[in-house]
Write a protein that holds these residues in place. Structure first.
Motif, PDB file in Angstrom:
ATOM      1  N   PRO A 192       0.807  -1.227   0.000  1.00 23.89           N
ATOM      2  CA  PRO A 192       0.000   0.000   0.000  1.00 23.89           C
ATOM      3  C   PRO A 192       0.846   1.287   0.000  1.00 23.89           C
TER       4      PRO A 192
ATOM      5  N   PHE B 256       2.362   1.680  -3.340  1.00 23.11           N
ATOM      6  CA  PHE B 256       1.284   2.057  -4.253  1.00 23.11           C
ATOM      7  C   PHE B 256       0.981   3.554  -4.139  1.00 23.11           C
ATOM      8  N   ASP B 257       0.898   4.046  -2.902  1.00 24.90           N
ATOM      9  CA  ASP B 257       0.573   5.468  -2.701  1.00 24.90           C
ATOM     10  C   ASP B 257       1.597   6.374  -3.387  1.00 24.90           C
TER      11      ASP B 257
ATOM     12  N   ASN C  69       0.808   6.261  -6.984  1.00 28.44           N
ATOM     13  CA  ASN C  69      -0.430   6.998  -7.241  1.00 28.44           C
ATOM     14  C   ASN C  69      -0.163   8.514  -7.253  1.00 28.44           C
ATOM     15  N   ASP C  70       0.722   8.954  -6.356  1.00 27.49           N
ATOM     16  CA  ASP C  70       1.109  10.376  -6.346  1.00 27.49           C
ATOM     17  C   ASP C  70       1.722  10.769  -7.684  1.00 27.49           C
TER      18      ASP C  70
ATOM     19  N   GLY D 215      -5.686   5.290 -11.056  1.00 23.98           N
ATOM     20  CA  GLY D 215      -5.118   5.414  -9.708  1.00 23.98           C
ATOM     21  C   GLY D 215      -6.214   5.488  -8.648  1.00 23.98           C
ATOM     22  N   ARG D 216      -7.261   6.263  -8.948  1.00 25.27           N
ATOM     23  CA  ARG D 216      -8.386   6.403  -7.996  1.00 25.27           C
ATOM     24  C   ARG D 216      -9.118   5.087  -7.787  1.00 25.27           C
TER      25      ARG D 216
ATOM     26  N   LYS E 238      -7.001   2.878  -5.657  1.00 31.70           N
ATOM     27  CA  LYS E 238      -6.991   3.350  -4.270  1.00 31.70           C
ATOM     28  C   LYS E 238      -8.250   2.884  -3.537  1.00 31.70           C
ATOM     29  N   ARG E 239      -9.401   2.997  -4.216  1.00 28.85           N
ATOM     30  CA  ARG E 239     -10.660   2.520  -3.605  1.00 28.85           C
ATOM     31  C   ARG E 239     -10.584   1.021  -3.330  1.00 28.85           C
TER      32      ARG E 239
ATOM     33  N   ASN F  61      -7.947  -0.697  -2.659  1.00 25.86           N
ATOM     34  CA  ASN F  61      -7.092  -0.905  -1.483  1.00 25.86           C
ATOM     35  C   ASN F  61      -7.812  -0.534  -0.189  1.00 25.86           C
ATOM     36  N   VAL F  62      -8.550   0.588  -0.230  1.00 24.18           N
ATOM     37  CA  VAL F  62      -9.287   1.034   0.962  1.00 24.18           C
ATOM     38  C   VAL F  62     -10.285  -0.050   1.397  1.00 24.18           C
TER      39      VAL F  62
END
Length: 232
Positions: free
Chosen positions: A55, A58-59, A62-63, A120-121, A124-125, A127-128
């Motif tokens: 994660p 990944f972040d 994603n940035d 990316g969004r 991210k969802r 992963n959340v």
């Protein structure tokens, strides 16, 4: 990738238009190739992001996708402003048509940046919600991304070609991307019926797949505008 810094500014256009529209458009043409390479760099981060299980890593990726979206916005604006300056002079109808095609190309490139950020969004969802793409899903997405990569490569080759007469390479790449998407979508419906994977995981998977197919559309649009520009 090397040269992180060159990503953020124009490489060939400095200052206002040159003495002739032809020279100015030549500069803009080189700048578009550079822009296309930046977009392809962004795609390499996208591929890593799709495949990154950690994660935190990944972040960070994603940035990068968010940053690339901002970069593509800015470069589109800067090239458009330059083309706008060139248009203010007395230019031939041919040059005016070429400029029209160039506007189309940079708009589609800016859309490539948007798609990267959209994927990316979605990731991210995913992963959340604690969902994971298992090896079989990643294999499918990687197959699709290989075809999209090919799409990027032929798009850049076409932009580099000042005497572009034939874009069958881009049409083939687009056809393969669509075929792969259709095949994976049909397979997905069967897998959902058989409960082969979690329903929500499947939703994220299909969302990424659809967004990759959209990237394919932007890529073919760029080659179609490029062949128009070179045949004006």
């Amino acid at each position: 990738p090397k040269g992180e810094t060159e990503v953020f500014r124009l490489k060939y256009i400095s200052g206002g238009p040159l003495s002739t529209a032809e020279l100015s458009l030549n500069e803009a043409q080189q700048e578009m190739v550079h822009f296309a390479e930046i977009c392809r760099n962004g795609f390499s981060y996208l591929r890593q992001a799709v495949n990154e299980p950690n994660p935190d890593k990944f972040d960070a990726l994603n940035d990068k996708l968010i940053k690339y979206e901002e970069i593509t916005d800015r470069i589109e604006f800067e090239i458009a402003s330059y083309l706008n300056e060139v248009s203010k002079n007395e230019i031939s109808e041919e040059a005016a048509d070429t400029i029209k095609s160039m506007y189309k190309i940079i708009k589609e490139m800016e859309s490539l940046g948007d798609s990267g950020e959209s994927i990316g969004r979605i990731l991210k969802r995913k992963n959340v919600h604690g969902k994971v793409f298992d090896k079989s899903l990643l294999d499918r997405l990687n197959k699709m991304m290989d075809l999209v990569q090919k799409g990027y490569d032929v798009m850049i080759a076409n932009l580099r070609n000042p005497d572009l007469k034939d874009i069958s390479n881009a049409l083939n790449a687009e056809y393969n991307i669509n075929e792969c998407r259709n095949h994976l979508r049909e397979e997905h419906i069967v897998n959902i019926e058989n409960n082969s994977y979690n329903y929500l995981t499947g939703v994220y998977y299909i969302d990424v797949l659809n967004e990759l197919e959209k990237i394919g559309d932007f890529l073919i649009n760029i080659s179609e505008a490029a062949i128009k520009a070179s045949n004006e």
